[in-house]
Design an enzyme around this catalytic site. Structure first.
Site, PDB file in Angstrom:
ATOM      1  N   HIS A   1       0.808  -1.218   0.000  1.00 39.14           N
ATOM      2  CA  HIS A   1       0.000   0.000   0.000  1.00 39.14           C
ATOM      3  C   HIS A   1       0.854   1.287   0.000  1.00 39.14           C
ATOM      4  O   HIS A   1       0.708   2.145  -0.868  1.00 39.14           O
ATOM      5  CB  HIS A   1      -0.869   0.049   1.263  1.00 39.14           C
ATOM      6  CG  HIS A   1      -1.749  -1.136   1.485  1.00 39.14           C
ATOM      7  ND1 HIS A   1      -2.857  -1.393   0.722  1.00 39.14           N
ATOM      8  CD2 HIS A   1      -1.703  -2.123   2.424  1.00 39.14           C
ATOM      9  CE1 HIS A   1      -3.467  -2.483   1.173  1.00 39.14           C
ATOM     10  NE2 HIS A   1      -2.777  -2.945   2.204  1.00 39.14           N
TER      11      HIS A   1
HETATM   12  C1  BDR Z   1      -2.982   0.974   5.351  1.00 40.10           C
HETATM   13  O1  BDR Z   1      -3.176   0.543   6.699  1.00 40.10           O
HETATM   14  C2  BDR Z   1      -1.999   0.037   7.233  1.00 40.10           C
HETATM   15  O2  BDR Z   1      -2.218  -1.216   7.774  1.00 40.10           O
HETATM   16  C3  BDR Z   1      -0.961   0.028   6.136  1.00 40.10           C
HETATM   17  O3  BDR Z   1       0.290   0.428   6.652  1.00 40.10           O
HETATM   18  C4  BDR Z   1      -1.489   1.005   5.129  1.00 40.10           C
HETATM   19  O4  BDR Z   1      -1.007   2.301   5.382  1.00 40.10           O
HETATM   20  C5  BDR Z   1      -3.735   0.041   4.428  1.00 40.10           C
HETATM   21  O5  BDR Z   1      -5.102   0.056   4.737  1.00 40.10           O
END
Ligand code: BDR
Ligand code: CA
Length: 308
Positions: free
Chosen positions: A237
């Protein structure tokens, strides 16, 4: 060409850790600021410092908000473990935070340079506080490139993505602030960019403290997606928000008006993007819809490899 100046606001976090390494390669990282999110602030700050230590970075790390603006703090141990970086063994952290004033750091840095990108990849608490305290920074930033939200399903609820859900009021403030350029890498985009087990194996084979550490992060992170979602691949992500600054040509964007649901019973933290054909809503955001995932993943893995 000069590397873009950024402040990386993060809550490491397995994918945040990779975003730190990528950003340090591709950007002039003026500061790393931390926020409560995947784990409590104390841990996300220690994790950011650990990544700087392992990678030999001298980027200052400033600790920020230890809780959301209004809702109680919530973390993501299912995805990241109780420490926010479960998986690989890690050494003691010898570095210390430069301050506990991430918000002040963001304001001063933006005022000092006028061309700084804010790249938040955790809950938006620090950014919202900075915008509220110093509205002049809205017109001074080069832009905000955030990982958060989704035009499609969420992950923490059916409609909400974790970063926006964790502090919906901060998110609402940021989307509504009037920042001239906001790029949103939501789940609809980040799920197109996935690491697979062979990447962990090849990093481990290469050797070196950082590649081996990242291989351990990938192992843990991949195991979670395998268990929870039956996937043998895991989305990267947070690096997407960095790449949206450094390599926008890899993305397709659509200009949309995006607002955040702060109080819905079923929809708290939902990013509501106006996708109606012919809508007269003024866009406030470039929503990322597509990415050249092969090229993007190569940039990420090359960055990690460069620390060997
Ligand atoms: C986001 O939430 C976190 O768990 C990850 O680091 C990312 O920024 C994804 O939903
Ligand atoms: Ca994150």
């Amino acid at each position: 060409m000069a590397k873009p100046r950024i402040i990386l606001d993060c809550d490491p976090g397995h994918d945040d850790a990779v975003a730190i390494l990528l950003a340090a390669c591709e950007c002039d990282v003026l500061a790393i600021t931390t926020v409560s999110g995947n784990a409590p602030l104390e841990m996300t700050t220690a994790n950011a410092l650990l990544m700087c230590q392992l990678a030999g970075l001298d980027t200052p790390v400033h600790a920020g908000a230890d809780r959301p603006l209004l809702v109680p703090a919530a973390h993501a141990p299912r995805a990241h473990g109780a420490t926010g970086r479960d998986g690989p063994r890690w050494p003691d952290v010898h570095l210390a935070a430069a301050s506990n004033d991430a918000v002040g750091c963001i304001i001063e840095t933006v005022r000092a340079h006028d061309d700084v990108w804010l790249v938040p990849v955790g809950p938006l608490t620090n950014i919202a506080l900075a915008v509220r305290q110093a509205p002049d920074i809205v017109g001074r930033v080069a832009g905000i490139s955030l990982m958060g939200g989704s035009v499609g399903p969420g992950n923490v609820t059916p409609t909400a993505e974790f970063n926006v859900w964790a502090d919906p009021h901060a998110s609402q403030i940021v989307f509504a602030a009037g920042v001239p350029l906001v790029r949103m890498a939501g789940l609809n985009l980040t799920h197109q960019l996935r690491v697979v087990p062979s990447e962990a194996a090849s990093l481990r084979k290469q050797g070196g403290i950082v590649p081996e550490f990242v291989a351990g992060l990938f192992d843990f992170y991949l195991a979670g997606y395998r268990e929870r979602a039956g996937l043998d691949a895991a989305p990267m992500h947070d690096p997407c928000a960095v790449l949206a600054v450094t390599h926008p040509e890899l993305f397709t964007f659509g200009a949309r008006h995006v607002d955040v649901e702060t109080s819905g019973v079923l929809t708290r933290g939902m990013t509501v993007a106006d996708e109606r054909p012919g809508t007269d809503a003024t866009p406030n955001c470039e929503v990322a819809y597509g990415i050249d995932a092969v090229a993007a993943l190569e940039l990420i893995i090359d960055a990690v490899r460069s620390y060997a």
